[in-house]
Design an enzyme around this catalytic site. Structure first.
Site, short mmCIF file in Angstrom:
data_model
loop_
_atom_site.label_atom_id
_atom_site.label_comp_id
_atom_site.label_asym_id
_atom_site.label_seq_id
_atom_site.Cartn_x
_atom_site.Cartn_y
_atom_site.Cartn_z
CE LYS A 82 4.46 7.60 10.35
NZ LYS A 82 4.53 6.13 10.48
CE LYS A 90 -1.16 -4.29 12.81
NZ LYS A 90 0.11 -4.31 13.49
CG ASP A 131 1.75 5.81 5.82
OD1 ASP A 131 2.07 4.90 5.04
OD2 ASP A 131 2.22 5.92 6.97
CG HIS A 169 -3.17 0.36 8.02
ND1 HIS A 169 -2.99 -0.61 7.08
CD2 HIS A 169 -1.93 0.88 8.25
CE1 HIS A 169 -1.71 -0.70 6.77
NE2 HIS A 169 -1.04 0.20 7.46
CE LYS A 187 0.05 1.82 3.73
NZ LYS A 187 1.35 1.86 4.42
CG ASP A 211 -4.73 -2.74 5.01
OD1 ASP A 211 -4.13 -2.85 6.10
OD2 ASP A 211 -5.55 -1.85 4.77
CG HIS A 212 0.75 -4.32 8.09
ND1 HIS A 212 0.84 -3.03 7.67
CD2 HIS A 212 0.98 -4.29 9.42
CE1 HIS A 212 1.11 -2.25 8.69
NE2 HIS A 212 1.20 -2.99 9.78
C1 BG6 Z 1 2.51 1.18 7.72
C2 BG6 Z 1 2.76 2.64 7.52
O1 BG6 Z 1 1.54 0.72 6.83
O2 BG6 Z 1 2.08 0.93 9.04
C3 BG6 Z 1 3.75 3.15 8.54
O3 BG6 Z 1 3.26 2.88 6.22
C4 BG6 Z 1 3.35 2.76 9.94
O4 BG6 Z 1 3.88 4.57 8.43
C5 BG6 Z 1 3.05 1.28 10.00
O5 BG6 Z 1 4.41 3.09 10.81
C6 BG6 Z 1 2.52 0.89 11.37
O6 BG6 Z 1 2.32 -0.49 11.43
P1 BG6 Z 1 2.07 -1.22 12.81
O7 BG6 Z 1 1.80 -2.63 12.44
O8 BG6 Z 1 3.32 -1.03 13.62
O9 BG6 Z 1 0.90 -0.53 13.43
#
Ligand code: BG6
Length: 510
Positions: A362, A206, A259, A264, A172, A201-202
């Site tokens: 952030k 989860k 982002d 997400h 993504k 979309d990781h």
């Molecule tokens: C990513 C973003 O998809 O997710 C990053 O590009 C972000 O900016 C990250 O830091 C956060 O992932 P997680 O799994 O640590 O919440």
């Protein structure tokens, strides 16, 4: 290829009875020198191997510009695994894994490099028995997606031979807006058939995100309250304490909303707000998620109901943090958002009039992602006003990370002779209820790619709906002034507090 439709996305429990093990295959990672690759992809490959879920001849090819030999690449993977893998380091697993590790040096538009890649894949087919099955992981800045995909086609790498498969995994954000997402999709589909494209979309990988479905649809006690009759509003928060680190090249010009909100947070909204799917196969899930995203309405006044902001210098965890504009590689005049808050409504019978407040940033107070359903106050209170002064609204909080679990907050009598009611919490914590630790999202998703299981990957329809929601907001922000500011280490700009205060509400302090 065969996508496994009708499969259950919640089946990691079933995995323990019947492990899902990938067949002969290999993974080619483009952009292998990047942050994501070192922190997430390489460790995930090792963890899968360590859990016995990869085939013995599994192969990993890194493709990047660096002047590396195979040994240099193996050393980088080794260090990344030692530093970031979830499971213990085992020399025998590592020794087996490096047998199939290769590095290909080149630019993305370099024809010779793609011919070398082709030769390397053929060599691995013979040496490691990968059977011609390869997934191409595009962990590269979005602007390179079309070049890499076209190169794969031009060099005949995207065509599976003799019953083997080739798949493309695309990080993504998929596109920069609706138009570019559709264009990108066209480019990708000229090369790979839809069932061979895996958009990552990781968050969907989860455990706690998959648990939203279990919580809602495997139980009876939540769903009757899960609607406008009881829910006052929903807050979805993804807060990070980190800054942009070494990711200036990716982040500047993309910003917080593209982002993580486009993907997400809107996926979290979809899973929270959607109707029950007729089954848990990919088609039924996508249909419900797409339907509810299609019902999302933007606020009329984007100036008042959205906030974007940038962090300035501040203190975080006892250390001084520089402001966004002072970060390495950032244009000092950049207007990129590092914080975004948006109020959305879902126009359907279940949710009419219930705002969904989304926020991310952030360099906020701490790292936490949660979905909070905040309930209406009791319609009548038989208690004295003073007895309930410290009673907030009931809430059900899905703690996505880091303290994975679910919290229910409600009022309880304070022990004593008078009737005083105060908030208490009831907690379910993964760490206490289950002995095994959850796999990392990327472990789950890489394994699913190798198995051809598309359930946890957003489809184009969902991506399009997300851009439909975000595009007008980004356009509005482009036209109107500069982002607000917030000092690093705080909970965001005062403008975001004011946004909720106008509705008589406030952000939770997670
Ligand atoms: C990513 C973003 O998809 O997710 C990053 O590009 C972000 O900016 C990250 O830091 C956060 O992932 P997680 O799994 O640590 O919440």
């Amino acid at each position: 290829m065969t996508a496994v439709h009708g499969a259950n996305p919640l089946r990691d429990a079933a995995d323990r009875r019947l492990p899902r093990i990938a067949g002969p295959s290999g993974l080619v990672i483009f952009g292998v020198t990047g942050d994501l690759s070192r922190k997430k992809l390489m460790p995930a490959v090792y963890d899968l191997a360590n859990r016995g879920l990869l085939p013995p001849g599994f192969s990993l090819i890194g493709f990047a510009r660096r002047e590396w030999q195979d040994e240099d690449f193996a050393q980088v993977v080794h260090d990344a695994v030692k530093q970031h893998a979830r499971t213990p380091f085992r020399e025998e697993v590592w020794q087996q894994l490096i047998q199939g590790m290769r590095f290909v040096q080149g630019n993305f538009d370099d024809d010779t490099a793609f011919e070398t890649l082709k030769a390397t894949m053929e060599e691995l087919d013979k040496a490691q028995g990968t059977g011609g099955n390869f997934a191409f992981y595009l962990s590269v800045p979005p602007k390179f997606f079309p070049t890499v995909v076209k190169q794969l086609k031009n060099h005949g790498l995207a065509d599976p031979k003799d019953g083997s498969w080739r798949r493309a995994v695309i990080e993504k954000p998929f596109g920069h807006d609706l138009k570019s997402a559709q264009e990108l999709n066209q480019v990708v589909h000229e090369v790979f058939p839809p069932e061979a494209v895996f958009r990552i979309d990781h968050y969907l990988g989860k455990e706690t995100v998959q648990n939203i479905l279990a919580l809602r649809f495997a139980n009876t006690m939540f769903e009757p309250l899960w609607n406008r009759s009881y829910v006052d509003h929903v807050q979805i928060t993804m807060a990070e304490d980190i800054g942009i680190g070494g990711r200036a090249g990716y982040y500047d010009g993309i910003g917080a909303a593209r982002d993580v909100i486009q993907n997400h947070l809107l996926q979290l909204l979809a899973l929270t707000a959607m109707e029950e799917p007729s089954s848990f196969d990919a088609d039924a899930l996508v249909a419900e998620k797409t339907k509810v995203l299609g019902a999302v309405r933007l606020p009329a006044d984007l100036g008042k109901e959205t906030v974007r902001a940038q962090y300035t210098a501040g203190w975080q965890g006892g250390e001084q943090a520089v402001g966004y504009l002072q970060e390495d590689g950032i244009d000092p005049k950049s207007t990129t958002d590092t914080y975004a808050a948006i109020k959305l409504e879902v126009d359907n019978r279940r949710w009419a009039g219930v705002p969904f407040y989304l926020r991310t940033g952030k360099r906020l107070g701490r790292r936490v992602t949660e979905i909070a359903l905040v309930f209406q106050r009791a319609p009548h209170s038989p208690f004295d006003h003073t007895a309930t002064e410290e009673l907030g609204q009931n809430a059900l909080v899905i703690r996505v990370q880091p303290d994975e679990g679910v919290t229910v907050r409600f009022g309880s009598k304070v022990p004593g002779t008078s009737m005083e009611v105060r908030d208490v919490s009831m907690d379910f914590a993964y760490g206490e209820s289950f002995t095994e630790s959850s796999p990392e999202a990327y472990e789950r998703l890489i394994l699913d790619v190798l198995l051809g299981d598309a359930n946890l990957f957003p489809r184009l329809e969902e991506v399009e709906q997300s851009w439909r929601i975000l595009d007008p907001i980004e356009e509005y922000w482009d036209r109107h002034g500069k982002p607000a500011r917030y000092p690093a280490g705080t909970w965001g700009p005062t403008e975001a507090d004011e946004m909720l205060a106008r509705d008589g509400r406030s952000w939770r302090r997670p």
